[in-house]
Design a protein around this motif. Sequence first.
Motif, mmCIF file in Angstrom:
data_model
loop_
_atom_site.group_PDB
_atom_site.id
_atom_site.type_symbol
_atom_site.label_atom_id
_atom_site.label_comp_id
_atom_site.label_asym_id
_atom_site.label_seq_id
_atom_site.Cartn_x
_atom_site.Cartn_y
_atom_site.Cartn_z
ATOM 1 N N ARG A 128 0.828 -1.207 0.000
ATOM 2 C CA ARG A 128 0.000 0.000 0.000
ATOM 3 C C ARG A 128 0.866 1.262 0.000
ATOM 4 O O ARG A 128 0.483 2.278 -0.559
ATOM 5 C CB ARG A 128 -0.932 -0.005 1.202
ATOM 6 C CG ARG A 128 -2.116 -0.923 1.016
ATOM 7 C CD ARG A 128 -2.817 -1.172 2.312
ATOM 8 N NE ARG A 128 -2.009 -1.981 3.193
ATOM 9 C CZ ARG A 128 -2.389 -2.332 4.403
ATOM 10 N NH1 ARG A 128 -3.545 -1.928 4.885
ATOM 11 N NH2 ARG A 128 -1.610 -3.089 5.149
ATOM 12 N N LYS A 171 -9.401 -7.363 1.535
ATOM 13 C CA LYS A 171 -9.144 -8.017 2.801
ATOM 14 C C LYS A 171 -10.341 -7.765 3.706
ATOM 15 O O LYS A 171 -11.262 -7.049 3.338
ATOM 16 C CB LYS A 171 -7.863 -7.460 3.456
ATOM 17 C CG LYS A 171 -6.631 -7.630 2.605
ATOM 18 C CD LYS A 171 -6.300 -9.088 2.346
ATOM 19 C CE LYS A 171 -5.856 -9.755 3.627
ATOM 20 N NZ LYS A 171 -5.527 -11.184 3.381
ATOM 21 N N GLU A 180 -10.764 -5.910 6.149
ATOM 22 C CA GLU A 180 -11.038 -4.525 6.546
ATOM 23 C C GLU A 180 -11.323 -3.619 5.356
ATOM 24 O O GLU A 180 -11.622 -2.448 5.541
ATOM 25 C CB GLU A 180 -9.849 -3.977 7.353
ATOM 26 C CG GLU A 180 -8.601 -3.661 6.535
ATOM 27 C CD GLU A 180 -7.750 -4.879 6.181
ATOM 28 O OE1 GLU A 180 -8.122 -5.997 6.567
ATOM 29 O OE2 GLU A 180 -6.722 -4.696 5.505
ATOM 30 N N ARG A 232 -7.078 -3.071 -0.180
ATOM 31 C CA ARG A 232 -5.707 -2.551 -0.016
ATOM 32 C C ARG A 232 -5.242 -2.031 -1.370
ATOM 33 O O ARG A 232 -5.247 -2.773 -2.352
ATOM 34 C CB ARG A 232 -4.787 -3.657 0.491
ATOM 35 C CG ARG A 232 -5.151 -4.104 1.900
ATOM 36 C CD ARG A 232 -4.130 -5.038 2.477
ATOM 37 N NE ARG A 232 -4.525 -5.463 3.810
ATOM 38 C CZ ARG A 232 -3.850 -6.339 4.552
ATOM 39 N NH1 ARG A 232 -2.746 -6.888 4.076
ATOM 40 N NH2 ARG A 232 -4.272 -6.670 5.757
ATOM 41 N N LYS A 287 2.870 -7.532 10.705
ATOM 42 C CA LYS A 287 3.783 -7.088 9.654
ATOM 43 C C LYS A 287 4.000 -5.579 9.754
ATOM 44 O O LYS A 287 3.044 -4.834 10.013
ATOM 45 C CB LYS A 287 3.158 -7.433 8.303
ATOM 46 C CG LYS A 287 3.929 -6.967 7.111
ATOM 47 C CD LYS A 287 3.181 -7.288 5.836
ATOM 48 C CE LYS A 287 3.838 -6.508 4.698
ATOM 49 N NZ LYS A 287 3.243 -6.765 3.419
ATOM 50 N N GLY A 334 4.042 -1.904 9.034
ATOM 51 C CA GLY A 334 3.220 -1.135 8.105
ATOM 52 C C GLY A 334 1.746 -1.502 8.190
ATOM 53 O O GLY A 334 0.901 -0.790 7.648
ATOM 54 N N ASN A 335 1.447 -2.632 8.859
ATOM 55 C CA ASN A 335 0.049 -3.041 9.017
ATOM 56 C C ASN A 335 -0.460 -2.654 10.391
ATOM 57 O O ASN A 335 0.306 -2.522 11.340
ATOM 58 C CB ASN A 335 -0.078 -4.557 8.854
ATOM 59 C CG ASN A 335 -0.085 -4.980 7.397
ATOM 60 O OD1 ASN A 335 0.161 -4.167 6.505
ATOM 61 N ND2 ASN A 335 -0.349 -6.246 7.159
ATOM 62 N N GLU A 347 -4.860 -6.183 11.281
ATOM 63 C CA GLU A 347 -4.479 -6.889 10.055
ATOM 64 C C GLU A 347 -3.575 -8.089 10.333
ATOM 65 O O GLU A 347 -3.129 -8.761 9.410
ATOM 66 C CB GLU A 347 -3.800 -5.911 9.096
ATOM 67 C CG GLU A 347 -4.778 -4.850 8.590
ATOM 68 C CD GLU A 347 -4.083 -3.713 7.855
ATOM 69 O OE1 GLU A 347 -2.869 -3.503 8.060
ATOM 70 O OE2 GLU A 347 -4.761 -3.027 7.092
ATOM 71 N N GLU A 357 -2.692 -11.690 10.872
ATOM 72 C CA GLU A 357 -3.436 -12.843 10.371
ATOM 73 C C GLU A 357 -2.929 -14.172 10.920
ATOM 74 O O GLU A 357 -3.376 -15.225 10.485
ATOM 75 C CB GLU A 357 -3.413 -12.850 8.839
ATOM 76 C CG GLU A 357 -4.279 -11.742 8.258
ATOM 77 C CD GLU A 357 -4.160 -11.610 6.761
ATOM 78 O OE1 GLU A 357 -3.068 -11.845 6.224
ATOM 79 O OE2 GLU A 357 -5.178 -11.271 6.132
ATOM 80 N N ALA A 375 -3.695 -17.228 5.278
ATOM 81 C CA ALA A 375 -3.082 -16.862 3.993
ATOM 82 C C ALA A 375 -3.422 -15.421 3.628
ATOM 83 O O ALA A 375 -4.592 -15.025 3.631
ATOM 84 C CB ALA A 375 -3.568 -17.803 2.895
ATOM 85 N N THR A 376 -2.396 -14.650 3.274
ATOM 86 C CA THR A 376 -2.585 -13.235 2.953
ATOM 87 C C THR A 376 -3.514 -13.033 1.764
ATOM 88 O O THR A 376 -4.259 -12.058 1.709
ATOM 89 C CB THR A 376 -1.216 -12.599 2.632
ATOM 90 O OG1 THR A 376 -0.392 -12.669 3.775
ATOM 91 C CG2 THR A 376 -1.362 -11.154 2.213
ATOM 92 N N GLU A 377 -3.470 -13.943 0.801
ATOM 93 C CA GLU A 377 -4.226 -13.741 -0.438
ATOM 94 C C GLU A 377 -5.725 -13.919 -0.249
ATOM 95 O O GLU A 377 -6.511 -13.542 -1.111
ATOM 96 C CB GLU A 377 -3.756 -14.720 -1.523
ATOM 97 C CG GLU A 377 -2.319 -14.505 -1.988
ATOM 98 C CD GLU A 377 -1.292 -14.987 -0.987
ATOM 99 O OE1 GLU A 377 -0.175 -14.438 -0.983
ATOM 100 O OE2 GLU A 377 -1.599 -15.889 -0.187
ATOM 101 N N SER A 392 -9.052 -14.465 6.564
ATOM 102 C CA SER A 392 -8.182 -15.568 6.944
ATOM 103 C C SER A 392 -7.788 -15.458 8.415
ATOM 104 O O SER A 392 -7.482 -16.460 9.049
ATOM 105 C CB SER A 392 -6.951 -15.633 6.052
ATOM 106 O OG SER A 392 -6.346 -14.385 5.949
ATOM 107 N N LYS A 416 11.900 -11.728 6.721
ATOM 108 C CA LYS A 416 10.928 -11.178 5.774
ATOM 109 C C LYS A 416 9.865 -10.389 6.528
ATOM 110 O O LYS A 416 9.439 -10.776 7.616
ATOM 111 C CB LYS A 416 10.283 -12.326 4.991
ATOM 112 C CG LYS A 416 9.395 -11.874 3.852
ATOM 113 C CD LYS A 416 9.018 -13.037 2.952
ATOM 114 C CE LYS A 416 7.859 -13.807 3.533
ATOM 115 N NZ LYS A 416 7.333 -14.817 2.604
ATOM 116 N N ASN A 417 9.440 -9.295 5.938
ATOM 117 C CA ASN A 417 8.423 -8.488 6.575
ATOM 118 C C ASN A 417 7.070 -9.185 6.448
ATOM 119 O O ASN A 417 6.438 -9.155 5.391
ATOM 120 C CB ASN A 417 8.371 -7.089 5.940
ATOM 121 C CG ASN A 417 7.409 -6.179 6.672
ATOM 122 O OD1 ASN A 417 7.081 -6.426 7.839
ATOM 123 N ND2 ASN A 417 6.953 -5.135 6.026
#
Lengths: 279, 246
Positions: free
Chosen positions: A9, A59, A61, A64, B13, B15-16, B20, B22, B46-48, B52, B234-235
């Motif tokens: 984002r 998502k 919320e 994004r 993560k 920035g989240n 958010e 998960e 899963a982020t996608e 989730s 990893k972020n």
Amino acid sequence: MTYSAEVSRGNPSCFFFLIDRSGSMDDPFGAANGAGRKAEGVADAINRLLQNLVIKCAKSEGIRDYYHLGVLGYGGAVGPAFGGSLQGKDLVPVSEIAEHPARIEERTKKVEDGAGGLVDQTVKFPVWFDAVAKGGTPMTEALRRATGILSTWLDDHPSCFPPIVINITDGESTDGDPAQAAEGLKNLRSDDGNVLLFNLHLSSERAAPIEFPDSDGELPDRYARLLFGISSLLPDYIQRVAQSEGYAVSDASRGFAFNAGMVSLVRFLDIGTRPSNLR
Amino acid sequence: MPSIQTSVHWSTKAGNSIEEYEDAFWPSRPCERRDGELRLAVADGATETSFSREWAQILTKAWCDGEIPDADPLRHGSCISERWRAAINSRPLPWYAEEKVLHGAFAALLGLRVLATSTGTSAYWRAMAIGDTCLFVMRGQTLRAAFPLTTADDFGRSPVLISTRENSNAHVANSCLRRAGRMRPGDKMYLMTDALAHWFLSSPVEVRGLADRWSNGETFLEDVADLRASGTLKNDDVTFVRVDVL
């Protein structure tokens, strides 16, 4: 290393579509690749792609804004092709796409019933872009307009994953040789690499499509070779996506398809817009 | 007579927002058990997929309630999935969210049982894993067991995840892995979601040793921030559960 920036984002990327809206787009696809008018097939494919990108970015919320999206039509005129409240807008974040379809149609599709059979299910089909087929093919002007729009966008997003431009056309440019305008577009860059230009040629011929070629040796004419020449090489991550879809590609393969029908069109768009590093 | 003590730290993560995050874990608070079985679970949504987080939370609770048997993890799958649908359908959804619900939610799940008895000198553990959430058994600085993934190269392949959609769970039963072992007083076990687990397996022994000091939440968050900034972590959401046998 290029084409590796994280898409987020805070650092969105961009897909930009150039759509041929000339009179010949009213013709059907070649019978080898399925019937239906090319203009309607393209409109459906783009609307479905926008829908899938919205869903990918959705998502719990909300949406994004991983991407900014634009559709530029060229035919009787050159201009943004969104309808509804997005009319006139060049590039918008995906959340605006999500919130402002021109309309939502209801269509029926077959889904699994969980017992091995299929049932009809009514699904919503949002529409942002309508089929139009009128006038000539001012592709050079479209490429120049795209260059101006993306140049401004890149000023605001200098570290983005480079924008991908997908040009969908069924014929030759009627406003001169587009090669120089295409090079101007591909010379735009972010810190992560140059803008990518992919070209997809739609056919009314009964011919097998040529997809992601690595040379112009098999191409039938000067025009096909011109479109091949202005198409960007496939970056590594897109090569891997294409290979996973069964295409034999190499470092010399370009984002180009000739004599494409509806199936090729949908696969080309899917491969070109798969996220590389979506976070 | 060993006792079992747990603690948990997590970070969304960078920035989240916290909403958010998960990953999920259960029990939600540190535990101590002197006699009997302790159940723990960690899941990674899963982020996608949408919703989730809710799915990961439901799975961890269901595991700890005994509703996901090792030998037949999908036995109560439709009932557990219904809870997810009920949670989602309790609110009006825009067209894109309705569509996303049709695609279902996916998550990795690691379930752990640790048993300490009043008459024994060891603690016994038994774990079940679907996906790439991992556990590591440590004796001092020695890694005694890694499960289900054993090297950093094992990550990156698309893991089989457990879905809210029955049709998407065709490979879950065959991909579900199980392992058991024994720990003695002084041993510890780390449970980590994939980003942190990958860092752990990629790192030399002396760097992995950072995990030893993560009983302190502030130190955990500072180390995670430093590791992300260095590019070695990893972020992504990170969850760290520590099980000590005392």
